[in-house]
Design an enzyme around this catalytic site. Structure first.
Site, PDB file in Angstrom:
ATOM      1  N   HIS A 114     -10.327   0.847   1.771  1.00  0.00           N
ATOM      2  CA  HIS A 114     -10.375   1.844   2.820  1.00  0.00           C
ATOM      3  C   HIS A 114     -11.442   1.641   3.518  1.00  0.00           C
ATOM      4  O   HIS A 114     -12.511   2.047   3.278  1.00  0.00           O
ATOM      5  CB  HIS A 114     -10.104   3.283   2.172  1.00  0.00           C
ATOM      6  CG  HIS A 114      -9.768   4.332   3.298  1.00  0.00           C
ATOM      7  ND1 HIS A 114      -8.700   4.721   3.405  1.00  0.00           N
ATOM      8  CD2 HIS A 114     -10.639   4.640   4.482  1.00  0.00           C
ATOM      9  CE1 HIS A 114      -8.511   5.901   4.242  1.00  0.00           C
ATOM     10  NE2 HIS A 114      -9.922   5.706   4.931  1.00  0.00           N
TER      11      HIS A 114
ATOM     12  N   LYS B  35      -9.193  -0.563  -5.740  1.00  0.00           N
ATOM     13  CA  LYS B  35      -9.510   0.166  -4.526  1.00  0.00           C
ATOM     14  C   LYS B  35     -10.804   0.604  -4.267  1.00  0.00           C
ATOM     15  O   LYS B  35     -11.176   1.571  -5.165  1.00  0.00           O
ATOM     16  CB  LYS B  35      -8.166   1.244  -4.485  1.00  0.00           C
ATOM     17  CG  LYS B  35      -8.212   2.092  -3.055  1.00  0.00           C
ATOM     18  CD  LYS B  35      -7.656   1.247  -2.027  1.00  0.00           C
ATOM     19  CE  LYS B  35      -8.016   2.135  -0.537  1.00  0.00           C
ATOM     20  NZ  LYS B  35      -6.558   2.306  -0.142  1.00  0.00           N
TER      21      LYS B  35
ATOM     22  N   HIS C 267       0.923  -1.156   0.016  1.00  0.00           N
ATOM     23  CA  HIS C 267      -0.024  -0.014   0.176  1.00  0.00           C
ATOM     24  C   HIS C 267       1.000   1.104   0.140  1.00  0.00           C
ATOM     25  O   HIS C 267       1.466   1.592   1.030  1.00  0.00           O
ATOM     26  CB  HIS C 267      -0.825   0.127   1.054  1.00  0.00           C
ATOM     27  CG  HIS C 267      -1.950   1.161   1.176  1.00  0.00           C
ATOM     28  ND1 HIS C 267      -3.226   1.272   1.460  1.00  0.00           N
ATOM     29  CD2 HIS C 267      -1.774   2.488   1.055  1.00  0.00           C
ATOM     30  CE1 HIS C 267      -3.667   2.208   1.570  1.00  0.00           C
ATOM     31  NE2 HIS C 267      -2.942   3.158   1.453  1.00  0.00           N
TER      32      HIS C 267
ATOM     33  N   ASP D 171       1.441   2.425   3.533  1.00  0.00           N
ATOM     34  CA  ASP D 171       0.626   3.784   3.336  1.00  0.00           C
ATOM     35  C   ASP D 171       1.205   5.021   3.455  1.00  0.00           C
ATOM     36  O   ASP D 171       0.991   5.973   3.820  1.00  0.00           O
ATOM     37  CB  ASP D 171      -0.468   3.856   4.245  1.00  0.00           C
ATOM     38  CG  ASP D 171      -1.754   4.907   3.983  1.00  0.00           C
ATOM     39  OD1 ASP D 171      -1.689   5.113   2.892  1.00  0.00           O
ATOM     40  OD2 ASP D 171      -2.584   5.015   5.101  1.00  0.00           O
TER      41      ASP D 171
ATOM     42  N   HIS E  82      -4.821  -0.909   5.991  1.00  0.00           N
ATOM     43  CA  HIS E  82      -4.420  -0.166   6.961  1.00  0.00           C
ATOM     44  C   HIS E  82      -5.106  -0.337   8.331  1.00  0.00           C
ATOM     45  O   HIS E  82      -5.671   0.579   8.706  1.00  0.00           O
ATOM     46  CB  HIS E  82      -4.208   1.513   6.727  1.00  0.00           C
ATOM     47  CG  HIS E  82      -4.828   1.943   5.601  1.00  0.00           C
ATOM     48  ND1 HIS E  82      -6.409   1.891   6.275  1.00  0.00           N
ATOM     49  CD2 HIS E  82      -4.908   2.675   4.571  1.00  0.00           C
ATOM     50  CE1 HIS E  82      -6.940   2.638   5.204  1.00  0.00           C
ATOM     51  NE2 HIS E  82      -6.055   3.111   4.408  1.00  0.00           N
TER      52      HIS E  82
ATOM     53  N   HIS F 152       1.451   5.308  -1.549  1.00  0.00           N
ATOM     54  CA  HIS F 152       1.172   6.494  -2.376  1.00  0.00           C
ATOM     55  C   HIS F 152       2.413   7.203  -3.111  1.00  0.00           C
ATOM     56  O   HIS F 152       3.357   7.671  -2.187  1.00  0.00           O
ATOM     57  CB  HIS F 152       0.488   7.673  -1.536  1.00  0.00           C
ATOM     58  CG  HIS F 152      -0.681   7.002  -1.038  1.00  0.00           C
ATOM     59  ND1 HIS F 152      -1.981   7.304  -1.621  1.00  0.00           N
ATOM     60  CD2 HIS F 152      -1.034   6.445   0.226  1.00  0.00           C
ATOM     61  CE1 HIS F 152      -2.897   6.767  -0.838  1.00  0.00           C
ATOM     62  NE2 HIS F 152      -2.224   6.156   0.012  1.00  0.00           N
TER      63      HIS F 152
END
Ligand code: NCD
Ligand code: ZN
Length: 358
Positions: free
Chosen positions: A148, A111, A25, A259, A186, A27
Site C-alpha cells: 500500500h 502485505k 486485490h 480493491d 492500486h 477485501h
C-alpha cells in the site's frame, strides 16, 4: 483468445470471450459481510488475492489458514473460488512463519501497510528496519510483497502521498532488498505508473476498476460522494488518463486488482466515512466499458486474466467467460444486504451495456 464477434441475437450487439479473470486485490471481510460479498466475486472470478486487514489482522500462517477455511465455508454450494491468502506484515512477523506458509502453498504474498495509511492499518509497519529479515526471506523465496504505497506523514498532502512514498520509501526499500518481488497495489498517479514501468520483471502494479472511472471531481464536485471515497483517494484527471493508458497497454506489469472494499452504508454515509468502493458486482461490466472506450477490448484479457497469474507464477485459468454487449443498458442492484446492513454497489454514473453472460 479474445474474440469480438457481432451477435445475431436481438439485444446483443457484440460478445467477447476471455479466460476467466482473477482479482489480485480483494477485501472479503469476515462473518455476515464475507457471506454477502463472496458470491459477488466468485460468480465471475476464479481466484483472488485476499487482503489481510481484518480486526485483528491476518498476520500468521495459522491465521491465514483459519481465514481461508472461513472463506471456503462461506462459499455457496456449486460455486468455485480459490482464495489466495496473504499475511499482514507487522514489526513482529516471523520470517520462519512466512517461509513455512509460502512453502505449503497457503500464502501467495505478504502485505505491507504503512501504519495508519488506510482501513485497519494501525498494526502496520512504522520502522522498515524491523522487517528487513522478513523481506530478505521473501526475496530469497520469491514471495511477492504487496505494498500500500502511501506515506502517512501528516505534513504530506493526501493527494501527494503516493508520489512521496515512491521516492522516500519504495525506491529505498527495493534498493535495499535486491530480488524482492513487489506489487504496487492500486496505483493512482502518473508517478506510480512511471515507476512501475521503470522497474524490471520483479515489479508490477495493480489498478482498480474505480480509479479508471473516477477523478477527484467526481468525488467532490456538486456534493461529496461518500461511495466514491477510497484510499488511495482518486486524483486529478491527468492521473486517471495515465491509469487508463497503463491498464489498456497490454504490458505485463499492469493487472487488475479491484480493491473492492465493502463497508456498511451506515459507516460510509457518516461524518467520518470509511474508505472503500464496493465494485465486485459490476467490475467486469465496467472494465469492458472502459476498454471499449479506449479501443482496447482486445487487451482486456491481458489485464484481467493473463498478466496477474504470469506475475504470480501461477497458470492462467482454463475456462472462459463471455461478456455480452447489450443494446439496452444493463442494471445492477443498487445495494446488497449483508446481515442487517446494506452495502452500496459502485455506481459509475453512466449507462453500462456490458454484462457477463450466464
Ligand atoms: C480498503 C479497506 O476498506 O479495507 N479501503 C480502501 O479505500 N481501499 C483498504 C485499502 O486497500 O486501502
Ligand atoms: Zn485494498
Amino acid at each position: 483468445m479474445t474474440s469480438l464477434a457481432p451477435s445475431p441475437a436481438a439485444n446483443l450487439t457484440a460478445s467477447l470471450t476471455l479466460r476467466r479473470p482473477d482479482d489480485w486485490h480483494l477485501h472479503l471481510r469476515d462473518g455476515a459481510m464475507l457471506a454477502a460479498v463472496l458470491p459477488e466475486t466468485a460468480r465471475h472470478f476464479a481466484r483472488a488475492i485476499i487482503m489481510p486487514n481484518l480486526v485483528p489482522p491476518v498476520a500468521t500462517g495459522a491465521e491465514a489458514a483459519a481465514y481461508r477455511d472461513r472463506i471456503l465455508a462461506a462459499l455457496p454450494e456449486g460455486m468455485a473460488f480459490e482464495p489466495l491468502m496473504t499475511l499482514y506484515l507487522t514489526e513482529t512477523t516471523d520470517p520462519a512463519d512466512v517461509r513455512a506458509a509460502a512453502a505449503s502453498g497457503l500464502v501467495k504474498a505478504v502485505k505491507l501497510y504503512p501504519a495508519g495509511a488506510t482501513t485497519n492499518s494501525h498494526g502496520g509497519v512504522r520502522d522498515l528496519d524491523k522487517v528487513r529479515a522478513v523481506l530478505e526471506t521473501m526475496a530469497e523465496i520469491a514471495l511477492p510483497l504487496c505494498v500500500h504505497g502511501e506515506v502517512t506523514t501528516p505534513e504530506v498532502d493526501i493527494f501527494d502521498r503516493e508520489a512521496v512514498f515512491i521516492d522516500t520509501v519504495l525506491d529505498p526499500l527495493r534498493r535495499a532488498t535486491p530480488g524482492l518481488r513487489v506489487v504496487m497495489e492500486h496505483v493512482t498517479t502518473t508517478q506510480g505508473v512511471a515507476y512501475a514501468r521503470a522497474g524490471g520483471p520483479d515489479l508490477a502494479a495493480t489498478i482498480t476498476t474505480h480509479h479508471l472511472i473516477l477523478n477527484r471531481n467526481h468525488l467532490l464536485v456538486g456534493g461529496i460522494r461518500p461511495h466514491y471515497y477510497c484510499l488511495p483517494v482518486a486524483k486529478r484527471e491527468e492521473h486517471r488518463l495515465a491509469l487508463r493508458a497503463a491498464a489498456t497497454s497490454g504490458e505485463g506489469r499492469f493487472f487488475l486488482g479491484t480493491d473492492s472494499a465493502p463497508h456498511p452504508d451506515r459507516l460510509k454515509e457518516h461524518p467520518c466515512g470509511c474508505a472503500g468502493c464496493f465494485t465486485a458486482t459490476n467490475t467486469l461490466s465496467l472494465l469492458a466499458h472502459v476498454f471499449e472506450e479506449e479501443g482496447a477490448l482486445d487487451r482486456l484479457e491481458a489485464f484481467a486474466s493473463l498478466n496477474g497469474p504470469a506475475f504470480y507464477r501461477l497458470p492462467a485459468n482454463e475456462d472462459r467467460i463471455v461478456l455480452e454487449r447489450r443494446a439496452a443498458p444493463v442494471t445492477f442492484p443498487a445495494k446488497i444486504a449483508a446481515g442487517d446492513e446494506w452495502v452500496t454497489v459502485f455506481d459509475p454514473g453512466f449507462p453500462v451495456h456490458w454484462a457477463v453472460a450466464g
